[in-house]
Design an enzyme around this catalytic site. Structure first.
Site, PDB file in Angstrom:
ATOM      1  N   CYS A 287       0.796  -1.231   0.000  1.00  0.00           N
ATOM      2  CA  CYS A 287       0.000   0.000   0.000  1.00  0.00           C
ATOM      3  C   CYS A 287       0.833   1.289   0.000  1.00  0.00           C
ATOM      4  O   CYS A 287       1.340   1.677  -1.038  1.00  0.00           O
ATOM      5  CB  CYS A 287      -0.980  -0.036   1.157  1.00  0.00           C
ATOM      6  SG  CYS A 287      -2.379   1.062   0.905  1.00  0.00           S
TER       7      CYS A 287
ATOM      8  N   ARG B 218     -12.589   6.462  -0.147  1.00  0.00           N
ATOM      9  CA  ARG B 218     -11.460   5.533  -0.053  1.00  0.00           C
ATOM     10  C   ARG B 218     -11.907   4.148  -0.527  1.00  0.00           C
ATOM     11  O   ARG B 218     -13.075   3.784  -0.353  1.00  0.00           O
ATOM     12  CB  ARG B 218     -10.990   5.412   1.409  1.00  0.00           C
ATOM     13  CG  ARG B 218     -10.444   6.695   1.974  1.00  0.00           C
ATOM     14  CD  ARG B 218     -10.008   6.513   3.433  1.00  0.00           C
ATOM     15  NE  ARG B 218      -8.904   5.572   3.580  1.00  0.00           N
ATOM     16  CZ  ARG B 218      -7.622   5.864   3.345  1.00  0.00           C
ATOM     17  NH1 ARG B 218      -7.305   7.069   2.916  1.00  0.00           N
ATOM     18  NH2 ARG B 218      -6.664   4.979   3.510  1.00  0.00           N
TER      19      ARG B 218
ATOM     20  N   HIS C 191      -3.852  -5.569   2.475  1.00  0.00           N
ATOM     21  CA  HIS C 191      -3.521  -5.772   3.887  1.00  0.00           C
ATOM     22  C   HIS C 191      -4.183  -7.082   4.336  1.00  0.00           C
ATOM     23  O   HIS C 191      -4.782  -7.792   3.546  1.00  0.00           O
ATOM     24  CB  HIS C 191      -4.080  -4.612   4.734  1.00  0.00           C
ATOM     25  CG  HIS C 191      -3.555  -3.278   4.375  1.00  0.00           C
ATOM     26  ND1 HIS C 191      -2.242  -2.897   4.559  1.00  0.00           N
ATOM     27  CD2 HIS C 191      -4.183  -2.204   3.812  1.00  0.00           C
ATOM     28  CE1 HIS C 191      -2.090  -1.653   4.147  1.00  0.00           C
ATOM     29  NE2 HIS C 191      -3.234  -1.202   3.688  1.00  0.00           N
TER      30      HIS C 191
HETATM   31  N1  GLN Z   1      -2.072   6.866   2.719  1.00  0.00           N
HETATM   32  C1  GLN Z   1      -2.200   6.074   1.493  1.00  0.00           C
HETATM   33  C2  GLN Z   1      -3.635   6.109   0.939  1.00  0.00           C
HETATM   34  O1  GLN Z   1      -4.536   6.496   1.662  1.00  0.00           O
HETATM   35  C3  GLN Z   1      -1.799   4.638   1.769  1.00  0.00           C
HETATM   36  C4  GLN Z   1      -2.763   3.909   2.700  1.00  0.00           C
HETATM   37  C5  GLN Z   1      -2.237   2.563   3.166  1.00  0.00           C
HETATM   38  O2  GLN Z   1      -1.041   2.338   3.294  1.00  0.00           O
HETATM   39  N2  GLN Z   1      -3.192   1.624   3.466  1.00  0.00           N
HETATM   40  O3  GLN Z   1      -3.860   5.717  -0.193  1.00  0.00           O
END
Ligand code: GLN
Length: 249
Positions: free
Chosen positions: A95, A132, A196
């Site tokens: 990520c 998101r 994840h």
């Molecule tokens: N901050 C980055 C985003 O929001 C990565 C998030 C993460 O590592 N899960 O895309």
């Protein structure tokens, strides 16, 4: 006794989503096979590592602010990292770390976090922090000619573009961007993914692909890994695959 040297980047900063679990799974699966796992943490202020001295480099996910902080430190190692990738060292990037190996990451406020530009992709978050990609995700991946479902959880605002060699095809979930058919970035010695979970806890094939690659490269062999008892992993995989892929049945 065979051993693998693993460099664990920014464990104190890129640990928002529990990706440390990947290190634990690798250690478990190595030691169960009598292979020593030498894990070296690196973070801001530590002695500069030589990335080519390691067999595997791992970095997890994190929030925009932390990415901005560590990007200023990580950029110091750009050439050393490029050399390590060209030498065949394995990189497992989750990520936020995945994003930082591309050209840049533009956050929801429009601020640009420069990436290493080691790979050609780039990432831009939507200008609404609430939008998101969050949820379970299932991919179809091909590892050394073996098709395997890869199951995880995604949580990213960043939308990643210009991926020529994805890690997998999306069977359920978003992927590199909302509604994408592809997820992650893949080369023989690089798995960069939004998954994840942690990724490796539910995907023994991915763990063993990485372990075999690293051992074959280090010991110049075509190693056949001793099978491990993955009963619980496979029960979990079946439960989740049935839940997400056979929803309508
Ligand atoms: N901050 C980055 C985003 O929001 C990565 C998030 C993460 O590592 N899960 O895309």
């Amino acid at each position: 006794m065979k051993e693998l040297n693993i460099l664990y980047l920014y464990p104190d900063i890129l640990e928002l989503y529990g990706d440390f679990g990947n290190i634990q799974v690798l250690k478990y699966r190595l030691e169960k096979r009598g292979i020593k796992a030498n894990i070296t943490p690196y973070s801001i202020g530590n002695d500069a590592p030589n990335f080519s001295n390691y067999d595997l480099i791992f970095a997890g996910g994190g929030a925009d602010q932390e990415q901005g902080i560590l990007s200023k430190d990580l950029v110091n190692y750009k050439e050393n990292i490029k050399e390590a990738i060209e030498n065949g060292v394995f990189f497992l990037l989750i990520c936020g770390a995945y994003q930082l190996f591309g050209k840049y990451y533009k956050d929801a406020e429009g601020d640009i976090i420069p990436g290493l530009n080691v790979f050609d992709y780039y990432t831009e978050a939507l200008n609404d922090r609430k939008k998101r990609c969050i949820g379970n995700i299932v991919l179809n991946c091909n590892l050394n000619g073996k098709e395997t479902k890869v199951i995880g959880f995604e949580n990213h605002g960043g939308q990643t573009f210009d991926i020529e060699t994805p890690f997998g095809d999306v069977l359920y979930g978003n992927g590199n961007k909302f509604g994408d058919t592809k997820e992650g970035f893949f080369r023989e010695n690089v798995i960069a993914t939004y998954l994840h979970g942690p990724l490796l806890s539910k995907n023994p094939d991915v763990s063993d692909y990485i372990i075999k690659y690293c051992l074959d490269r280090k010991y110049n062999e075509n190693i056949v890994l001793e099978p491990l008892d993955d009963t619980f992993e496979n029960l979990c995989r079946k439960q989740l695959s049935d839940r997400f892929l056979n929803k309508d049945k």
